[in-house]
Design a protein around this motif. Structure first.
Motif, PDB file in Angstrom:
ATOM      1  N   VAL A   1       0.850  -1.206   0.000  1.00  0.00           N
ATOM      2  CA  VAL A   1       0.000   0.000   0.000  1.00  0.00           C
ATOM      3  C   VAL A   1       0.881   1.250   0.000  1.00  0.00           C
ATOM      4  O   VAL A   1       1.859   1.343   0.740  1.00  0.00           O
ATOM      5  CB  VAL A   1      -0.930  -0.004   1.231  1.00  0.00           C
ATOM      6  CG1 VAL A   1      -1.651   1.330   1.378  1.00  0.00           C
ATOM      7  CG2 VAL A   1      -1.935  -1.146   1.135  1.00  0.00           C
ATOM      8  N   THR A   2       0.510   2.216  -0.841  1.00  0.00           N
ATOM      9  CA  THR A   2       1.276   3.470  -0.923  1.00  0.00           C
ATOM     10  C   THR A   2       0.512   4.674  -0.394  1.00  0.00           C
ATOM     11  O   THR A   2       1.089   5.752  -0.234  1.00  0.00           O
ATOM     12  CB  THR A   2       1.671   3.757  -2.385  1.00  0.00           C
ATOM     13  OG1 THR A   2       0.485   3.874  -3.184  1.00  0.00           O
ATOM     14  CG2 THR A   2       2.550   2.639  -2.943  1.00  0.00           C
ATOM     15  N   GLY A   3      -0.792   4.513  -0.130  1.00  0.00           N
ATOM     16  CA  GLY A   3      -1.577   5.646   0.352  1.00  0.00           C
ATOM     17  C   GLY A   3      -2.947   5.203   0.809  1.00  0.00           C
ATOM     18  O   GLY A   3      -3.355   4.051   0.624  1.00  0.00           O
ATOM     19  N   LEU A   4      -3.677   6.137   1.407  1.00  0.00           N
ATOM     20  CA  LEU A   4      -4.984   5.858   1.987  1.00  0.00           C
ATOM     21  C   LEU A   4      -6.071   6.732   1.360  1.00  0.00           C
ATOM     22  O   LEU A   4      -5.807   7.861   0.947  1.00  0.00           O
ATOM     23  CB  LEU A   4      -4.962   6.148   3.496  1.00  0.00           C
ATOM     24  CG  LEU A   4      -3.916   5.416   4.340  1.00  0.00           C
ATOM     25  CD1 LEU A   4      -3.918   5.966   5.762  1.00  0.00           C
ATOM     26  CD2 LEU A   4      -4.173   3.921   4.347  1.00  0.00           C
ATOM     27  N   VAL A   5      -7.277   6.168   1.304  1.00  0.00           N
ATOM     28  CA  VAL A   5      -8.486   6.930   1.006  1.00  0.00           C
ATOM     29  C   VAL A   5      -9.453   6.626   2.139  1.00  0.00           C
ATOM     30  O   VAL A   5      -9.767   5.462   2.395  1.00  0.00           O
ATOM     31  CB  VAL A   5      -9.116   6.539  -0.340  1.00  0.00           C
ATOM     32  CG1 VAL A   5     -10.403   7.316  -0.563  1.00  0.00           C
ATOM     33  CG2 VAL A   5      -8.144   6.786  -1.486  1.00  0.00           C
ATOM     34  N   LEU A   6      -9.900   7.649   2.845  1.00  0.00           N
ATOM     35  CA  LEU A   6     -10.747   7.469   4.023  1.00  0.00           C
ATOM     36  C   LEU A   6     -12.195   7.720   3.651  1.00  0.00           C
ATOM     37  O   LEU A   6     -12.519   8.747   3.041  1.00  0.00           O
ATOM     38  CB  LEU A   6     -10.301   8.424   5.124  1.00  0.00           C
ATOM     39  CG  LEU A   6      -8.816   8.280   5.485  1.00  0.00           C
ATOM     40  CD1 LEU A   6      -8.352   9.424   6.362  1.00  0.00           C
ATOM     41  CD2 LEU A   6      -8.551   6.958   6.170  1.00  0.00           C
ATOM     42  N   THR A   7     -13.078   6.776   3.990  1.00  0.00           N
ATOM     43  CA  THR A   7     -14.469   6.844   3.564  1.00  0.00           C
ATOM     44  C   THR A   7     -15.420   6.878   4.759  1.00  0.00           C
ATOM     45  O   THR A   7     -15.047   6.549   5.879  1.00  0.00           O
ATOM     46  CB  THR A   7     -14.832   5.624   2.685  1.00  0.00           C
ATOM     47  OG1 THR A   7     -14.748   4.431   3.491  1.00  0.00           O
ATOM     48  CG2 THR A   7     -13.880   5.502   1.502  1.00  0.00           C
TER      49      THR A   7
ATOM     50  N   LEU B   1       2.226   6.663   5.663  1.00  0.00           N
ATOM     51  CA  LEU B   1       1.363   6.651   4.490  1.00  0.00           C
ATOM     52  C   LEU B   1       0.596   7.963   4.401  1.00  0.00           C
ATOM     53  O   LEU B   1       0.006   8.406   5.386  1.00  0.00           O
ATOM     54  CB  LEU B   1       0.352   5.502   4.589  1.00  0.00           C
ATOM     55  CG  LEU B   1       0.884   4.081   4.442  1.00  0.00           C
ATOM     56  CD1 LEU B   1      -0.228   3.080   4.758  1.00  0.00           C
ATOM     57  CD2 LEU B   1       1.425   3.839   3.043  1.00  0.00           C
ATOM     58  N   PRO B   2       0.572   8.567   3.226  1.00  0.00           N
ATOM     59  CA  PRO B   2      -0.242   9.775   3.051  1.00  0.00           C
ATOM     60  C   PRO B   2      -1.707   9.416   2.820  1.00  0.00           C
ATOM     61  O   PRO B   2      -2.024   8.324   2.338  1.00  0.00           O
ATOM     62  CB  PRO B   2       0.351  10.409   1.789  1.00  0.00           C
ATOM     63  CG  PRO B   2       0.860   9.237   1.006  1.00  0.00           C
ATOM     64  CD  PRO B   2       1.315   8.217   2.016  1.00  0.00           C
ATOM     65  N   THR B   3      -2.603  10.319   3.172  1.00  0.00           N
ATOM     66  CA  THR B   3      -4.004  10.211   2.779  1.00  0.00           C
ATOM     67  C   THR B   3      -4.200  11.109   1.560  1.00  0.00           C
ATOM     68  O   THR B   3      -3.853  12.279   1.587  1.00  0.00           O
ATOM     69  CB  THR B   3      -4.934  10.653   3.916  1.00  0.00           C
ATOM     70  OG1 THR B   3      -4.792   9.743   5.013  1.00  0.00           O
ATOM     71  CG2 THR B   3      -6.385  10.663   3.472  1.00  0.00           C
ATOM     72  N   PHE B   4      -4.768  10.543   0.500  1.00  0.00           N
ATOM     73  CA  PHE B   4      -4.948  11.308  -0.735  1.00  0.00           C
ATOM     74  C   PHE B   4      -6.357  11.888  -0.862  1.00  0.00           C
ATOM     75  O   PHE B   4      -6.529  13.019  -1.304  1.00  0.00           O
ATOM     76  CB  PHE B   4      -4.618  10.445  -1.949  1.00  0.00           C
ATOM     77  CG  PHE B   4      -3.146  10.211  -2.115  1.00  0.00           C
ATOM     78  CD1 PHE B   4      -2.323  11.209  -2.597  1.00  0.00           C
ATOM     79  CD2 PHE B   4      -2.575   9.014  -1.736  1.00  0.00           C
ATOM     80  CE1 PHE B   4      -0.951  11.018  -2.732  1.00  0.00           C
ATOM     81  CE2 PHE B   4      -1.203   8.800  -1.869  1.00  0.00           C
ATOM     82  CZ  PHE B   4      -0.397   9.809  -2.364  1.00  0.00           C
ATOM     83  N   PHE B   5      -7.361  11.098  -0.489  1.00  0.00           N
ATOM     84  CA  PHE B   5      -8.732  11.582  -0.594  1.00  0.00           C
ATOM     85  C   PHE B   5      -9.509  11.179   0.653  1.00  0.00           C
ATOM     86  O   PHE B   5      -9.146  10.244   1.360  1.00  0.00           O
ATOM     87  CB  PHE B   5      -9.421  11.010  -1.842  1.00  0.00           C
ATOM     88  CG  PHE B   5      -8.970  11.641  -3.121  1.00  0.00           C
ATOM     89  CD1 PHE B   5      -9.588  12.787  -3.609  1.00  0.00           C
ATOM     90  CD2 PHE B   5      -7.917  11.101  -3.841  1.00  0.00           C
ATOM     91  CE1 PHE B   5      -9.157  13.379  -4.781  1.00  0.00           C
ATOM     92  CE2 PHE B   5      -7.481  11.689  -5.010  1.00  0.00           C
ATOM     93  CZ  PHE B   5      -8.103  12.838  -5.484  1.00  0.00           C
ATOM     94  N   ILE B   6     -10.601  11.904   0.861  1.00  0.00           N
ATOM     95  CA  ILE B   6     -11.422  11.670   2.036  1.00  0.00           C
ATOM     96  C   ILE B   6     -12.885  11.801   1.639  1.00  0.00           C
ATOM     97  O   ILE B   6     -13.235  12.709   0.882  1.00  0.00           O
ATOM     98  CB  ILE B   6     -11.016  12.664   3.144  1.00  0.00           C
ATOM     99  CG1 ILE B   6     -11.617  12.295   4.472  1.00  0.00           C
ATOM    100  CG2 ILE B   6     -11.295  14.095   2.772  1.00  0.00           C
ATOM    101  CD1 ILE B   6     -10.863  12.926   5.635  1.00  0.00           C
TER     102      ILE B   6
ATOM    103  N   LEU C   1     -16.291  13.513  -2.203  1.00  0.00           N
ATOM    104  CA  LEU C   1     -14.915  12.996  -2.187  1.00  0.00           C
ATOM    105  C   LEU C   1     -13.984  14.173  -2.427  1.00  0.00           C
ATOM    106  O   LEU C   1     -14.029  14.803  -3.486  1.00  0.00           O
ATOM    107  CB  LEU C   1     -14.709  11.935  -3.272  1.00  0.00           C
ATOM    108  CG  LEU C   1     -13.313  11.303  -3.297  1.00  0.00           C
ATOM    109  CD1 LEU C   1     -13.129  10.350  -2.117  1.00  0.00           C
ATOM    110  CD2 LEU C   1     -13.069  10.546  -4.611  1.00  0.00           C
ATOM    111  N   GLN C   2     -13.155  14.492  -1.442  1.00  0.00           N
ATOM    112  CA  GLN C   2     -12.303  15.668  -1.529  1.00  0.00           C
ATOM    113  C   GLN C   2     -10.834  15.290  -1.325  1.00  0.00           C
ATOM    114  O   GLN C   2     -10.523  14.375  -0.557  1.00  0.00           O
ATOM    115  CB  GLN C   2     -12.692  16.683  -0.456  1.00  0.00           C
ATOM    116  CG  GLN C   2     -14.019  17.376  -0.696  1.00  0.00           C
ATOM    117  CD  GLN C   2     -13.975  18.307  -1.894  1.00  0.00           C
ATOM    118  OE1 GLN C   2     -12.930  18.858  -2.221  1.00  0.00           O
ATOM    119  NE2 GLN C   2     -15.117  18.495  -2.544  1.00  0.00           N
ATOM    120  N   PRO C   3      -9.918  15.992  -2.006  1.00  0.00           N
ATOM    121  CA  PRO C   3      -8.497  15.804  -1.700  1.00  0.00           C
ATOM    122  C   PRO C   3      -8.258  16.103  -0.225  1.00  0.00           C
ATOM    123  O   PRO C   3      -8.832  17.042   0.332  1.00  0.00           O
ATOM    124  CB  PRO C   3      -7.799  16.835  -2.594  1.00  0.00           C
ATOM    125  CG  PRO C   3      -8.766  17.117  -3.693  1.00  0.00           C
ATOM    126  CD  PRO C   3     -10.126  16.999  -3.072  1.00  0.00           C
TER     127      PRO C   3
END
Length: 309
Positions: A251-257, A277-282, A291-293
């Motif tokens: 895994v290289t990044g996260l998307v939080l839902t 790990l960076p979060t890219f979208f939320i 869905l926002q950066p």
């Protein structure tokens, strides 16, 4: 049109209420704070899903500033906590790893069942199409007919081609075909949906590795990103998920839902404190604009009840 910060504020409303209740009144009627006061604050932050490491760090910063005479009111405490949280959230920020110019950027989405992978891909496709990007979607969740149908609906809604196969087909084969199609048709992005799986299901985790190998076979260097979708409503449980997926799938990044339906938004801070790990979208809701950066400043501001940005 709603401001982006207002979307963050609305989406984090339940968490904000929980956090502000935790802090409110800590300095009311008390002339001096000892170890017990800070232990109580620490416990309250842990209960608000900030996790132990992040809670220790936040309270440590508050204690240091208090002992230097820089905190005298609840507002001072909130300011310090917000600054510390912003620092934690900003520590992993990096740009998306795009493909070289003229080549498609391949993003592989992974996560547990029900974490919102397919919906996130659809919303991301809508954002990219609004930027005039050519997007192809790959339906590699071949075990669940509803997932393929859902992705095809998003394809129709956004005007994106969907590469799919019959029910039960080899997901790695679909990924291979989709990557070939993205290269041949000059796509800007290939977004790959995968079946939900628990982090302890070895066979399914091995399948993800096979999908990655299939993609790389036709397109060396791809996928450029592997994003884990995390259902924020699960609170601290997602830390174990992230730990295992990171070990086994690169895994290289996260998307939080699903942040709009929970008071457990503190877990975002826990994830950032624990993982590189960076979060890219939320995600804050069902509409594409929900869905926002990810923005550390907006998130921390909304979390602690700032009125505007």
């Amino acid at each position: 049109m709603k401001s982006i910060f207002s979307i963050f504020k609305r989406g984090l409303e339940k968490t904000t209420t929980k956090v502000t209740r935790t802090i409110a009144g800590m300095f009311t009627g008390i002339k001096a704070h000892g170890a017990a006061s800070f232990d109580d604050l620490e416990a309250m932050l842990i209960q608000a899903d900030f996790g132990v490491p992040a809670s220790l760090r936040i309270v440590g910063d508050i204690r240091d500033r208090y002992e230097r005479g820089e905190i005298a009111t609840d507002a001072d405490l909130v300011k310090v906590a917000m600054e510390t949280v912003t620092t934690i959230l900003n520590s992993r920020v990096r740009p998306v790893n795009f493909a070289p110019e003229g080549k498609p950027t391949v993003i592989l989405m992974v996560g547990v069942n029900g974490s919102g992978k397919t919906t996130t891909i659809g919303k991301l496709a809508a954002r990219l199409k609004a930027e005039n990007k050519k997007v192809i979607l790959a339906a590699c969740d071949t075990f669940r007919a509803a997932a393929v149908e859902q992705l095809q609906l998003w394809g129709e809604r956004t005007g994106c081609q969907v590469v799919s196969a019959k029910h039960g087909a080899d997901p790695a084969s679909v990924a291979f075909d989709a990557t070939q199609a993205a290269l041949a048709r000059g796509a800007d992005f290939l977004l790959i949906d995968t079946a939900g799986r628990q982090h302890n299901q070895k066979g399914l985790m091995d399948e993800l590795a096979k999908i990655r190998r299939s993609i790389e076979k036709v397109y060396p260097g791809a996928p450029h990103e592997v994003w884990l979708t995390v259902d924020a409503s699960l609170g601290g449980n997602v830390v174990n998920q992230a730990r295992e997926f990171t070990k086994t799938t690169g895994v290289t990044g996260l998307v939080l839902t699903k942040l709009d339906g929970t008071g457990k938004g503190g877990m975002v801070v826990a994830l950032h404190q624990e993982f590189e790990l960076p979060t890219f979208f939320i995600g804050f809701g069902e509409q594409p604009e929900d869905l926002q950066p990810f923005s550390a400043e907006y998130y921390a501001g909304a979390l602690f009840g700032e009125e505007s940005k």
